[in-house]
Structure formats: structure tokens, C-alpha cells
Design a protein around this motif. Structure first.
Motif, PDB file in Angstrom:
ATOM      1  N   ASN A 587       0.834  -1.203   0.000  1.00  0.00           N
ATOM      2  CA  ASN A 587       0.000   0.000   0.000  1.00  0.00           C
ATOM      3  C   ASN A 587       0.867   1.252   0.000  1.00  0.00           C
ATOM      4  N   LEU A 588       1.922   1.265   0.824  1.00  0.00           N
ATOM      5  CA  LEU A 588       2.794   2.440   0.882  1.00  0.00           C
ATOM      6  C   LEU A 588       3.521   2.662  -0.435  1.00  0.00           C
ATOM      7  N   LEU A 589       4.001   1.583  -1.055  1.00  0.00           N
ATOM      8  CA  LEU A 589       4.679   1.731  -2.341  1.00  0.00           C
ATOM      9  C   LEU A 589       3.718   2.175  -3.436  1.00  0.00           C
ATOM     10  N   SER A 590       2.500   1.621  -3.438  1.00  0.00           N
ATOM     11  CA  SER A 590       1.511   2.022  -4.440  1.00  0.00           C
ATOM     12  C   SER A 590       1.173   3.503  -4.306  1.00  0.00           C
ATOM     13  N   ASN A 591       1.009   3.988  -3.071  1.00  0.00           N
ATOM     14  CA  ASN A 591       0.736   5.407  -2.861  1.00  0.00           C
ATOM     15  C   ASN A 591       1.895   6.267  -3.351  1.00  0.00           C
ATOM     16  N   ALA A 592       3.136   5.816  -3.066  1.00  0.00           N
ATOM     17  CA  ALA A 592       4.298   6.589  -3.498  1.00  0.00           C
ATOM     18  C   ALA A 592       4.348   6.702  -5.010  1.00  0.00           C
ATOM     19  N   ALA A 593       4.061   5.583  -5.712  1.00  0.00           N
ATOM     20  CA  ALA A 593       4.062   5.621  -7.174  1.00  0.00           C
ATOM     21  C   ALA A 593       2.929   6.495  -7.699  1.00  0.00           C
ATOM     22  N   PHE A 595       1.438   9.105  -6.336  1.00  0.00           N
ATOM     23  CA  PHE A 595       1.520  10.540  -6.077  1.00  0.00           C
ATOM     24  C   PHE A 595       2.879  11.143  -6.404  1.00  0.00           C
ATOM     25  N   THR A 596       3.679  10.396  -7.181  1.00  0.00           N
ATOM     26  CA  THR A 596       4.963  10.926  -7.641  1.00  0.00           C
ATOM     27  C   THR A 596       4.909  11.102  -9.148  1.00  0.00           C
ATOM     28  N   ARG A 597       5.214  12.304  -9.609  1.00  0.00           N
ATOM     29  CA  ARG A 597       5.120  12.602 -11.039  1.00  0.00           C
ATOM     30  C   ARG A 597       6.273  11.962 -11.799  1.00  0.00           C
ATOM     31  N   THR A 620       9.429  11.918  -3.843  1.00  0.00           N
ATOM     32  CA  THR A 620       9.565  13.328  -4.225  1.00  0.00           C
ATOM     33  C   THR A 620       8.275  13.827  -4.851  1.00  0.00           C
ATOM     34  N   GLY A 621       7.139  13.280  -4.391  1.00  0.00           N
ATOM     35  CA  GLY A 621       5.852  13.524  -5.031  1.00  0.00           C
ATOM     36  C   GLY A 621       5.192  14.815  -4.632  1.00  0.00           C
ATOM     37  N   VAL A 622       3.852  14.800  -4.706  1.00  0.00           N
ATOM     38  CA  VAL A 622       3.065  16.027  -4.569  1.00  0.00           C
ATOM     39  C   VAL A 622       2.992  16.526  -3.130  1.00  0.00           C
ATOM     40  N   GLY A 623       3.446  15.733  -2.163  1.00  0.00           N
ATOM     41  CA  GLY A 623       3.447  16.180  -0.785  1.00  0.00           C
ATOM     42  C   GLY A 623       2.069  16.193  -0.153  1.00  0.00           C
ATOM     43  N   ILE A 624       2.034  16.545   1.140  1.00  0.00           N
ATOM     44  CA  ILE A 624       0.783  16.537   1.907  1.00  0.00           C
ATOM     45  C   ILE A 624       0.721  17.817   2.729  1.00  0.00           C
ATOM     46  N   ARG A 645      -6.869  15.349  -6.163  1.00  0.00           N
ATOM     47  CA  ARG A 645      -5.719  14.874  -6.930  1.00  0.00           C
ATOM     48  C   ARG A 645      -6.137  14.083  -8.165  1.00  0.00           C
ATOM     49  N   SER A 646      -7.446  13.852  -8.300  1.00  0.00           N
ATOM     50  CA  SER A 646      -7.955  13.042  -9.416  1.00  0.00           C
ATOM     51  C   SER A 646      -7.358  11.654  -9.390  1.00  0.00           C
ATOM     52  N   GLU A 647      -7.134  11.128  -8.182  1.00  0.00           N
ATOM     53  CA  GLU A 647      -6.610   9.780  -8.047  1.00  0.00           C
ATOM     54  C   GLU A 647      -7.660   8.891  -7.399  1.00  0.00           C
ATOM     55  N   GLY A 648      -7.620   7.579  -7.711  1.00  0.00           N
ATOM     56  CA  GLY A 648      -8.589   6.657  -7.147  1.00  0.00           C
ATOM     57  C   GLY A 648      -8.301   6.363  -5.693  1.00  0.00           C
TER      58      GLY A 648
END
Length: 830
Positions: A587-593, A595-597, A620-624, A645-648
Motif C-alpha cells: 500500500n505504501l509503495l503504491s501510494n508513493a508511485a 503521487f509521484t510525477r 519526491t511527489g506532490v506532498g501533503i 488529486r484526481s486519483e482513485g
């Protein structure tokens, strides 16, 4: 004369209702029992005319149930018709429970159910008695279901029956023991029915034996071919077995004079090829019907979309129902609809209507002058179909509603009777099966919507939950849209295998996404109520990290995100549940991928201190933002952020991560310097300090696996065969048993290293099999792995109590199965 009394013994309330409605429409009375004890009590009160008996009941199997029912006074001669979903019983009648007269294989159509029931009831007064036959009948049928049913009917009529699956074997059997009659299907395997009949006519020892040919369709070409090969009769199987039995009785009673054959074996084989072409043409028609069924199913999926949207906007329940009713009628072609809801005083009141003229307002308010019909539907919680000539009450309601057919469906939800849905049409015939199914589904959805809306209205956190439902509706529509579209495209391109395969793969992916959404919901619920349990073993966090990273590396490459991994030089041993920790890291890796451009980077590090192990995931993604950080791990709190974020996502993934980590005695933290500046998640777990322990990692050597013997006990042929192929490809020596009793015998004979056992088995279920294996000195130390569709804590406890070492929930993940087998292979026993 009272109607025939049927006792339905079935633990599924929905299935009982289906059988009861089917037989009541045909003039039967029906009583229902959900357990063996209830069935015995019901027969003690009044002996029924016939019993419909499910073979798997909560308090006993089919053999026990049939035996106890037969012991009730007056029950010795009552027909018992068993219902089973266990297909192999057709191939081995000896496995079928004693005390049962016939059986049906699920799923059972209403028409076939009635045919079998009537075949086992005595004729009504004034009706001629069924014919009785004698002598040997050779039944040749390739379909095991039809073969078994035909055998039952012929034996019931007094014949001795021998069965064969194909024409060549049947001819040899007939030569060894000439029968009084041959009954053969025209499409029997090997030599078909026509060729078999010709072979009998050309054999001097058999030429006078009458032959009845069975055909699936009324075809003039089949009739001509039957005449040419000298068949005694041609019976269309759709006409039912009673007609076959009557024909058999008449032929064996009056005798039969053979007629000369007018064809050759070569001509018969040429005709077979022509018949195959005709069957292919018919198959095209059948495929078109299946396509229509797919469209109906797609319409049901669209309804799920409508319901999700309705639930998301359920603050105004009346407006939501109006929208749901209007869109549903447009989808179905039904012209009129109305909703009558139970008010605070328990009376039915009109709340919504679609398709009615203003002049019909009074009739609507008065429930078309037949309020009693609507009240009966609500009180009995049973749908009612109204068609012309259905009686005075039905005709009056149809006339005042201005429709030619109608369906009244109860609205039930949360254990409450909420109202009735009226659907009527003067164009489409609402008595069609697809429209009936659609109407019942719509009523069920409306009842659920009303119940949920009422529940949410009473909750203090209704606003936040409604936001979540909006996200849920959004997420459901995501996979539902390509599924619905894919079904329609498969219909349009059914002649193009490549496109059909592509659409099927798309539907499979989207169905997997739906499954993950549901899994998140279930895991969150289990964590909230403290019902999620762990299977703890000693693990190395480095191995888990390698596994998760490799599984997701392709996704990072596709997103053009760099993935770097740094692992501790020494083992980082923790006590944990492998599946759940993989879920956390995944789950953590999927979130990182997510939300990272493109062009960004993700770093994963596994490290340890004196008493803690750590996994850090930095991106190095969009941050929180600081506001979101405060509530990031709360359920549903990410809904707004995810949509922005238009993400699922349902906003439950991190809630589940936190709950799982805390179950392991650890914690998870997150830091971010703000939007656009990336984020870091850190999972901390206590180390396992047993120096003698080692992580259960890596694969068994191939040579070790090749020496391991695995017994699979599984009644589903498809499931057993695929498991066998998977394990053999991985180097295991595999045997298969189809029943619990057969598994017990094979285990005692072969002494396998591991037994992989389904829980829902015929004869002897998985629990009983495990107990028997543990009680036998020869098999006491064999490793036992349970497979089941249930995963709740009570079931897990029962599996462990029965003696199983491990369990997996279906559908089984192949990697998880292989990993568990290797762990069982390492574990010392005895």
C-alpha cells in the motif's frame, strides 16, 4: 382435492423462496425448512407428498437427513428428491445417499423442477395411471446429467437399465446381452444414435430390438434419418421424460416389427456432418440469446451505478427515489412505475410515480382500487405478478392502472417492511423472465437505499459519510463503466476472438479493482470491530521488502519513477503475518508511485536499531498539506484530498495500514514539508530477539520439492486440476481425491507430506477429515492446509481446532499457496 404438499429443505432462504414460488405457480402448496431438525419436525406435524432436500445442511449431510426423514412414521414411501451442486455424483451413483429417489443438480430451472416433481407424484383422481414397463433397457446418452435422469425415470417405470455414454460401447454391450429396448441420443459419442441404430438393424441377433432415438430439437431432417435407419420412434427430449417412458412402455408391451433400412453407414456419417452444420447454425441463435442475457446483466450493472449515485445523494430520499425510478424505467422499457411507502402509521402512501397521466392521480392515491393486493405484498414480503385473466383482483388493478401486465415488489431493508414498488407496462411483457428479474432487483436496491438513507439520517457523522459514499460511487463507476462497455463490445465482436480476449482481460482487471475496493472496506470493518486476526511467523523485513518491490517495479517503470532500495546488512527479524505485512508495504509503495510525477524518485530503506525494525518509504511527489497530515490515517478522511488529486481510492488504505501495523505492536508515522515537497512514511515494528529463530524466507530447493508428496482433496474438478497442474509445475508429486472419504483412504495408503483440503466436501467435510487424519497413527503428523471461502475469525478458530496447521481463503493466491507449502515442508513434525 387439496394441492400436492411439497416440503422444501434448504438452508438458503433465497433459494427456498425461488423453489416455493415456482411450485406455487403450478398449484402446489409449499412448506419450508432451513435445517434437518426443522425438516424432521415438519414431517412429524404433517407427512408431505414429496420432499425437496438440499444435501448440505447446517446440522447434517444428505445421507443423515434422508435417513432421519425416512425414520419418521409415514415417510417410508414419500419421494425424496435431493438437490446437489456436486457434479461428480452423476458419474458415480454409488456415492449418492441411500433413501433418496432422485436428484437435481444446481442450478435448477423452474421447468425442470416441476417435471421431476410431477414424475414422482401419484396421478390425480380421474387421470390414467402411469404406464409400467419391464425388461432391460440400454440407455445411450453422453450427457451425465441427462443419463442419470433418464435412468431414474426408466427405473421408476419398472425397467432394468444399463447405461453407456457412446454408440460404439453400446453396440458391444447389446451384443453381449441383447436388451428389450435401446434408447439412444442422436449425438451420442463415437458412433452417434443413427449409426448405432443402423448397426443394430444390420446385426441378425439384434435386428428386432426396438430403438428409440432422442433428439434435442424437433427437426424434420432428424425424423427422416430416423426412418431411414429403421428407428422405432423419435422423441424430442424437450418433451420431457414422461413421454419417453410412455413410448418405452408401449414398444415393449405391444412388440415391434422392424422395417427395412434405406441407407448405409457412409450416408449416415455424411448426414452427421450436415447435422453438425445445422447445429452450428442453431448455436449462432443460442449465442444471440446469450448476448441478450449479457445485455440484461449489463443493465443490472448500470443499476449498481444508479444505486451508488442515489446513496451518495440520499439527503433528499424522495428526490433520490424519483431519479432511481425514472432512470430504471428508461433502462428497462417498462412504461409506468410507482412507489408506495409505509408511513408512520403503518399505512401505504404514494410517494413517487413515473409515466402516469394527471387523470390517473385518484386511482394512484387509492392504489388502483386494490390496496389489499399491495398490502399483501408488503406483509408477506413476496413479489406478485399480474397478467390478464389472473383473476378479478388482478384484472381490476390492471384496468385502472392502464397496463396489460404488472409486477408488485416488496421494499424491504434493514429488517423493516418499507413499502411496495409497482411496475406496469402496456407494451413490454413484464412477465418475461429478464424483466421479472430486473424488477425484483430494482425493488431490492430501492429497499436497501431506503434503509441506508434512514440509517445515515440518524448518524451524527452523516455529512462525512455522505462524502465517502460520493467517493464510493465515483470509484464504483470507474470499473463498472468499462465492464458494462466490455460486455456490449464482446457481443458486437463475438466473431473476433482477439477482440473478445482483449475485452475479457479488461473485464478481469476491472473486476480485480472492484475486489480490492471491497477488500479495503472489509479490512477496515474488521479492524474497527477487532475481528481481524494474524497468522504470526518469524520474518525478515528485508525479504518482505524485496518481494513487494519486485512485484511493483513494473508499475514504477511505466510511470517513469526511479525506485531505489537500501537494505540492512544483517537480518531484521520480526514476528508478523506475512500476508498482512506485504499488504502494508504494498500500500505504501503504491501510494508513493501514484503521487509521484514522472521523473521523480522513490526510496525504500530497511534498517534496525537495538529493539526496532524500520521500513522507510520516501518520495519526491506532490506532498501533503499540514491540514491533511492531521487526519491522514482517519477512515474516509482522504476523500476530498483524493478527489482533488484526481486519483482513485476510498480513503481507507492508510487506515488499514495503521490498523495492521498496530496489531503487530508497531506504529506508522508520516512527515511532509508541504504540498509539492514529497512525503516520508515510516513503519516501526518490534524485533524478534530469539537467537535460535530464523526467518522463513527463500524457496525450497527444487530437489527438496520434488521429494514432497502432496494430496489435494477437492470436489470441484476445475479447482483440483488447476491446483494439481500448479504444484506439479513447481516440482511436487501430487495426487487428487474428490471426496472426504476418498481423501482419508488415499492419505492412509500413500502417507503424503502435506494434505491440501477443501472444507466443503461431500460425504466427509474438511473438519471431519482433519480430525480423522489426526486420530490415525499413520497420518497423525501429516501437515494439513485448509482451503475455504470463509475467512472470518470464527472460521479460522474452527479450522485450527480441527487440526489444520494453516489455512488459505479462496480464491487462492498461487504465490501464497506455494510459499505456505514450502513453510510446511520446512516445519519439523512429530
Amino acid at each position: 382435492m387439496s394441492p400436492p404438499d411439497l416440503l422444501i429443505v434448504e438452508d438458503s432462504a433465497a433459494t427456498r423462496r425461488f423453489y416455493a414460488e415456482a411450485v406455487r405457480r403450478e398449484g402446489f402448496s409449499a412448506r419450508e425448512a432451513g435445517t434437518m431438525a426443522e425438516a424432521v419436525a415438519a414431517t412429524g406435524e404433517r407427512v408431505p407428498d414429496v420432499i425437496l432436500l438440499d444435501l448440505v445442511l447446517p446440522d447434517g449431510n444428505g445421507a443423515e437427513a434422508a435417513g432421519r426423514l425416512r425414520a419418521v412414521p409415514g415417510m417410508r414411501e414419500v419421494p425424496i428428491i435431493a438437490i446437489t451442486g456436486w457434479y461428480p455424483v452423476l458419474e458415480d451413483p454409488a456415492q449418492f445417499p441411500a433413501g433418496v429417489d432422485a436428484f437435481l443438480v444446481k442450478p435448477v430451472s423452474a421447468e425442470h423442477l416441476m417435471e421431476v416433481l410431477r414424475a414422482h407424484l401419484p396421478p390425480a383422481p380421474g387421470v390414467a395411471s402411469p404406464c409400467r414397463g419391464s425388461g432391460l433397457v440400454l440407455l445411450v446418452e453422453g450427457d451425465p446429467v441427462q443419463r442419470r435422469l433418464g435412468e431414474q425415470h426408466l427405473r421408476h417405470a419398472g425397467f432394468e437399465v444399463v447405461c453407456e455414454g457412446g454408440g460404439a460401447a453400446a453396440l458391444a454391450t447389446a451384443r453381449r446381452r441383447p436388451p428389450a429396448l435401446v434408447v439412444a441420443h442422436v449425438a451420442a459419442a463415437g458412433a452417434d444414435g443413427f449409426e448405432l441404430c443402423l448397426g443394430i438393424r444390420l446385426d441378425p441377433a439384434l435386428a428386432a430390438v426396438p430403438v428409440i432415438l432422442l433428439t434435442p430439437v424437433a427437426d424434420g431432417a432428424d425424423a427422416e434419418a430416423a426412418r431411414q435407419v429403421g428407428a422405432s420412434a423419435l422423441v424430442v427430449r424437450g418433451g420431457g421424460f414422461p413421454r419417453l417412458v410412455t413410448e418405452a412402455c408401449e414398444l415393449t408391451a405391444r412388440g415391434w416389427t422392424p422395417t427395412p433400412v434405406e441407407t448405409t453407414v457412409e450416408a449416415v456419417r455424411e448426414e452427421r456432418e450436415r447435422r453438425l452444420l445445422r447445429q452450428l447454425d442453431r448455436q449462432v441463435t443460442i449465442n444471440a440469446a446469450l448476448a441478450q442475457r449479457c445485455r440484461n446483466q449489463a443493465r443490472q450493472l448500470v443499476m449498481l451505478d444508479v444505486v451508488a449515485e442515489t446513496l451518495a445523494r440520499a439527503a433528499d430520499v424522495d428526490a433520490a427515489l424519483r431519479q432511481l425510478l425514472s432512470r430504471s424505467l428508461e433502462a428497462s422499457g417498462v412504461s409506468k412505475g410507482a412507489v408506495f411507502r409505509v408511513d408512520a402509521e403503518g399505512r401505504l402512501a404514494l410517494t413517487e410515480r413515473v409515466g402516469f397521466q394527471p387523470a390517473q392521480e385518484e386511482d394512484l392515491l387509492e392504489a388502483f382500487g386494490r390496496r389489499d393486493l399491495l398490502e399483501a405484498v408488503v406483509s408477506e414480503e413476496r413479489a406478485l405478478v399480474l397478467a390478464p385473466d389472473g383473476g378479478r383482483a388482478a384484472d381490476e388493478l390492471l384496468a385502472r392502472a392502464g397496463v396489460t401486465s404488472a409486477l408488485l415488489v416488496p421494499l424491504v431493508g434493514g429488517g423493516l417492511r418499507l413499502g411496495v414498488l409497482f411496475l406496469g407496462s402496456d407494451l413490454a411483457d413484464i412477465t418475461r423472465q429478464d424483466l421479472l428479474a430486473f424488477g425484483r432487483a430494482l425493488g431490492a436496491y430501492m429497499g436497501q437505499a431506503l434503509a441506508l438513507a434512514a440509517t445515515f439520517a440518524r448518524l451524527a457523522e452523516a455529512e462525512r459519510r455522505n462524502e465517502f459514499l460520493g467517493v464510493l460511487a465515483h470509484e464504483l463507476r470507474g470499473p463498472l463503466t468499462p465492464i458494462v462497455t466490455g460486455v456490449e463490445l464482446m457481443r458486437q465482436h463475438e466473431a473476433d476472438p482477439a477482440k473478445v480476449a482483449r475485452y475479457r482481460e479488461m473485464i478481469r482487471r476491472q473486476a480485480g479493482h472492484l475486489r480490492r475496493l471491497v477488500d479495503d472496506l472489509l479490512d477496515a470493518a474488521r479492524l474497527t470491530h477487532g475481528k481481524l486476526q494474524l497468522t504470526v511467523e518469524r520474518l525478515d523485513l528485508r525479504d518482505l521488502c524485496r518481494e513487494v518491490v519486485e512485484d511493483r517495479r513494473t508499475a514504477f517503470e511505466a510511470a517513469d519513477v526511479t525506485l531505489a532500495v537500501t537494505l540492512s546488512a544483517t537480518p531484521v527479524l520480526v514476528a508478523g503475518d506475512r500476508t498482512r505485512l506485504v499488504q502494508v508495504l504494498g500500500n505504501l509503495l503504491s501510494n508513493a508511485a501514484k503521487f509521484t510525477r514522472a521523473g521523480g524518485a522513490v526510496e525504500v530503506e530497511v534498517a534496525a536499531t537495538e529493539d526496532r525494525g524500520f521500513v522507510r518509504v520516501r518520495d519526491t511527489g506532490v506532498g501533503i498539506s499540514a491540514e491533511v497530515l492531521e487526519r491522514l490515517f482517519l477512515p474516509f478522511s482522504q476523500a476530498e484530498q483524493s478527489l482533488a488529486r484526481s486519483e482513485g481510492g476510498l480513503g481507507l488504505g492508510l487506515t488499514v495500514v495503521k490498523g495492521l501495523v498496530e496489531l503487530h505492536g508497531g506504529d506508522v508515522t508520516v512527515t511532509s514539508e508541504g504540498e509539492g515537497r514529497g512525503a516520508e512514511f515510516v513503519v516501526s515494528l518490534p524485533l524478534a530477539h530469539d537467537g535460535a529463530a530464523r526467518a522463513a524466507s527463500g524457496r525450497l530447493p527444487a530437489a527438496r520439492r520434488a521429494g514432497m508428496r502432496v494430496l489435494i482433496v477437492e470436489d470441484s474438478p476445475d479447482a483440483a486440476d488447476t491446483l494439481k497442474d500448479l504444484l506439479e509445475l513447481s516440482g511436487y508429486a501430487v495426487t487428487v481425491a474428490r471426496t472426504g472419504r476418498a481423501g482419508l483412504e488415499v492419505a492412509a495408503r500413500d502417507l503424503p507430506d502435506v494434505v491440501v483440503c477443501d472444507i466443503g466436501l461431500p460425504e466427509l467435510d474438511g473438519y471431519a477429515l482433519a480430525a480423522a487424519l489426526r486420530g490415525d497413527p499413520r497420518t497423525r503428523d501429516v501437515a494439513l492446509l485448509a482451503l475455504s471461502g470463509y475467512g472470518d475469525p470464527d472460521h479460522v478458530d474452527r479450522v485450527a481446532a480441527a487440526g489444520f496447521d494453516r489455512s488459505l481463503t479462496k480464491p487462492v493466491n498461487p504465490d501464497a499457496l506455494l510459499r505456505m507449502l514450502e513453510e510446511l515442508g520446512r516445519a519439523p513434525r512429530g
